[in-house]
Scaffold this motif. Structure first.
Motif, PDB file in Angstrom:
ATOM      1  N   LEU A   1       6.107  -7.406 -13.202  1.00  0.00           N
ATOM      2  CA  LEU A   1       4.889  -7.894 -12.551  1.00  0.00           C
ATOM      3  C   LEU A   1       3.734  -6.954 -12.855  1.00  0.00           C
ATOM      4  N   SER A   2       2.533  -7.520 -12.993  1.00  0.00           N
ATOM      5  CA  SER A   2       1.345  -6.680 -13.157  1.00  0.00           C
ATOM      6  C   SER A   2       0.932  -6.167 -11.778  1.00  0.00           C
ATOM      7  N   LYS A   3      -0.016  -5.217 -11.778  1.00  0.00           N
ATOM      8  CA  LYS A   3      -0.496  -4.659 -10.513  1.00  0.00           C
ATOM      9  C   LYS A   3      -1.094  -5.777  -9.640  1.00  0.00           C
ATOM     10  N   THR A   4      -1.869  -6.653 -10.263  1.00  0.00           N
ATOM     11  CA  THR A   4      -2.494  -7.759  -9.511  1.00  0.00           C
ATOM     12  C   THR A   4      -1.430  -8.700  -8.960  1.00  0.00           C
ATOM     13  N   GLU A   5      -0.416  -8.986  -9.752  1.00  0.00           N
ATOM     14  CA  GLU A   5       0.647  -9.875  -9.261  1.00  0.00           C
ATOM     15  C   GLU A   5       1.364  -9.269  -8.051  1.00  0.00           C
ATOM     16  N   LYS A   6       1.575  -7.950  -8.089  1.00  0.00           N
ATOM     17  CA  LYS A   6       2.207  -7.300  -6.936  1.00  0.00           C
ATOM     18  C   LYS A   6       1.322  -7.430  -5.694  1.00  0.00           C
ATOM     19  N   GLN A   7      -0.004  -7.236  -5.902  1.00  0.00           N
ATOM     20  CA  GLN A   7      -0.923  -7.366  -4.763  1.00  0.00           C
ATOM     21  C   GLN A   7      -0.927  -8.799  -4.236  1.00  0.00           C
ATOM     22  N   ASP A   8      -0.827  -9.759  -5.138  1.00  0.00           N
ATOM     23  CA  ASP A   8      -0.825 -11.164  -4.731  1.00  0.00           C
ATOM     24  C   ASP A   8       0.420 -11.487  -3.897  1.00  0.00           C
ATOM     25  N   LEU A   9       1.565 -10.969  -4.330  1.00  0.00           N
ATOM     26  CA  LEU A   9       2.796 -11.196  -3.558  1.00  0.00           C
ATOM     27  C   LEU A   9       2.677 -10.579  -2.165  1.00  0.00           C
ATOM     28  N   LEU A  10       2.081  -9.390  -2.124  1.00  0.00           N
ATOM     29  CA  LEU A  10       1.884  -8.707  -0.841  1.00  0.00           C
ATOM     30  C   LEU A  10       0.974  -9.545   0.060  1.00  0.00           C
ATOM     31  N   ALA A  11      -0.116 -10.073  -0.511  1.00  0.00           N
ATOM     32  CA  ALA A  11      -1.048 -10.905   0.279  1.00  0.00           C
ATOM     33  C   ALA A  11      -0.314 -12.128   0.817  1.00  0.00           C
ATOM     34  N   PHE A  12       0.566 -12.698  -0.006  1.00  0.00           N
ATOM     35  CA  PHE A  12       1.341 -13.856   0.462  1.00  0.00           C
ATOM     36  C   PHE A  12       2.255 -13.454   1.628  1.00  0.00           C
ATOM     37  N   LEU A  13       2.979 -12.338   1.467  1.00  0.00           N
ATOM     38  CA  LEU A  13       3.902 -11.909   2.538  1.00  0.00           C
ATOM     39  C   LEU A  13       3.136 -11.659   3.837  1.00  0.00           C
ATOM     40  N   ARG A  14       1.912 -11.151   3.707  1.00  0.00           N
ATOM     41  CA  ARG A  14       1.104 -10.898   4.917  1.00  0.00           C
ATOM     42  C   ARG A  14       0.650 -12.193   5.570  1.00  0.00           C
ATOM     43  N   SER A  15       0.579 -13.275   4.802  1.00  0.00           N
ATOM     44  CA  SER A  15       0.135 -14.557   5.380  1.00  0.00           C
ATOM     45  C   SER A  15       1.233 -15.195   6.243  1.00  0.00           C
ATOM     46  N   LEU A  16       2.401 -14.545   6.309  1.00  0.00           N
ATOM     47  CA  LEU A  16       3.507 -15.081   7.110  1.00  0.00           C
ATOM     48  C   LEU A  16       3.493 -14.536   8.541  1.00  0.00           C
ATOM     49  N   THR A  17       2.457 -13.773   8.861  1.00  0.00           N
ATOM     50  CA  THR A  17       2.335 -13.213  10.212  1.00  0.00           C
ATOM     51  C   THR A  17       1.516 -14.164  11.073  1.00  0.00           C
ATOM     52  N   GLY A  18       2.111 -14.627  12.171  1.00  0.00           N
ATOM     53  CA  GLY A  18       1.414 -15.588  13.017  1.00  0.00           C
ATOM     54  C   GLY A  18       1.183 -15.064  14.412  1.00  0.00           C
ATOM     55  N   THR A  19       1.304 -15.961  15.359  1.00  0.00           N
ATOM     56  CA  THR A  19       1.076 -15.607  16.746  1.00  0.00           C
ATOM     57  C   THR A  19       2.431 -15.493  17.415  1.00  0.00           C
ATOM     58  N   ILE A  20       2.677 -14.371  18.061  1.00  0.00           N
ATOM     59  CA  ILE A  20       3.911 -14.253  18.829  1.00  0.00           C
ATOM     60  C   ILE A  20       3.542 -14.507  20.286  1.00  0.00           C
ATOM     61  N   ARG A  21       4.161 -15.510  20.875  1.00  0.00           N
ATOM     62  CA  ARG A  21       3.907 -15.763  22.287  1.00  0.00           C
ATOM     63  C   ARG A  21       4.815 -14.862  23.098  1.00  0.00           C
TER      64      ARG A  21
END
Ligand code: HEC
Length: 218
Positions: free
Chosen positions: A195-215
């Motif tokens: 993976l390129s540096k940008t691709e790694k950052q993109d994967l990280l951004a995706f993983l961070r988008s899995l954080t939602g609201t915990i009730r």
């Protein structure tokens, strides 16, 4: 008390603790822990009596009931709101499904196939440090295989892997990029990704988008 399948969260809470294939503790050991100086005051405050095994089950079940994940930016994106996640996360999601091969194991609403895989985490030292699934199946390829964990709320739950051996998500991505840890049973889906540096950052951004609201607190 620990019938299968469990029909209440209370039963489920004790299951893994007492199951010889999981934590393998005895009821006496569990009660002794609840009565230790570390936990006893909180148990007595909550239950107004000396803690027993059912109080441990009730306490664990009450905690688990507060963990309700959902409405992450990624959920809104999947539901049709294209702007719910940024461009980098969108590229990361594409990578996750294609070149990076993550969805061969992390799939479905929980981002887990609920199966066991050998990624090599347990083989870092050259020999296996935890036999994992092998202890149940005795299949050589399962030496060091673990169940695919969910990736929901993953940005909140460092450190990572069954042994907590990877401190950050960026390092988890590096781990996969380098092809896991070679060993006799390494899953064939785990291989160097370059993976390129940008691709790694993109994967990280995706993983961070899995954080939602915990009730909390039901
Ligand atoms: C062959 C199946 C497989 C593939 C492919 C795979 N994973 Fe995993 N993943 C696992 C398993 C199994 C674990 C748990 C390993 C352990 O604990 O030893 C895991 C753990 C993780 C964790 C840590 C979860 C936690 O709670 O500790 C993250 C983050 C993760 N994977 C992300 C990814 C990403 C990103 C990709 C793609 C680059 C990927 N995985 C590809 C099976 C897989």
């Amino acid at each position: 008390m620990t019938g299968w399948p469990p029909s209440t969260l209370e039963q489920q809470a004790l299951g893994p603790i007492l199951n010889p294939n999981e934590l393998g503790a005895t009821p006496d050991a569990v009660v002794a822990l609840a009565r230790s100086s570390r936990y006893r005051p909180q148990f007595v405050a909550a239950f107004e009596s000396e803690p027993g095994i059912f109080d441990v089950a009730a306490a664990l079940a009450s905690y688990v009931r507060t963990i309700v994940a959902g409405d992450a930016p990624f959920d809104r994106f999947i539901a049709g709101d294209a702007s719910a996640i940024g461009e980098s996360a969108r590229r990361g999601f594409a990578l996750f499904r294609t070149h990076a091969r993550c969805t061969t194991c992390h799939a479905g609403p929980l981002l887990s196939d609920e199966r066991f895989h050998n990624t090599g985490v347990a083989w870092r030292t050259g020999t296996v440090t935890d036999e994992g699934r092998y202890r149940v199946t005795q299949a050589p390829a399962d030496r060091g295989a673990f169940k695919t964990p969910t990736l929901r709320e993953i940005a909140r739950t460092a450190p990572y892997m069954h042994d907590g051996s990877i401190p950050s998500l960026a390092e988890v991505i590096d781990f996969y990029d380098s092809g896991g840890v070679p060993n006799p049973g390494l899953d064939r889906e785990i291989r160097p990704l370059q993976l390129s540096k940008t691709e790694k950052q993109d994967l990280l951004a995706f993983l961070r988008s899995l954080t939602g609201t915990i009730r909390e607190g039901m």
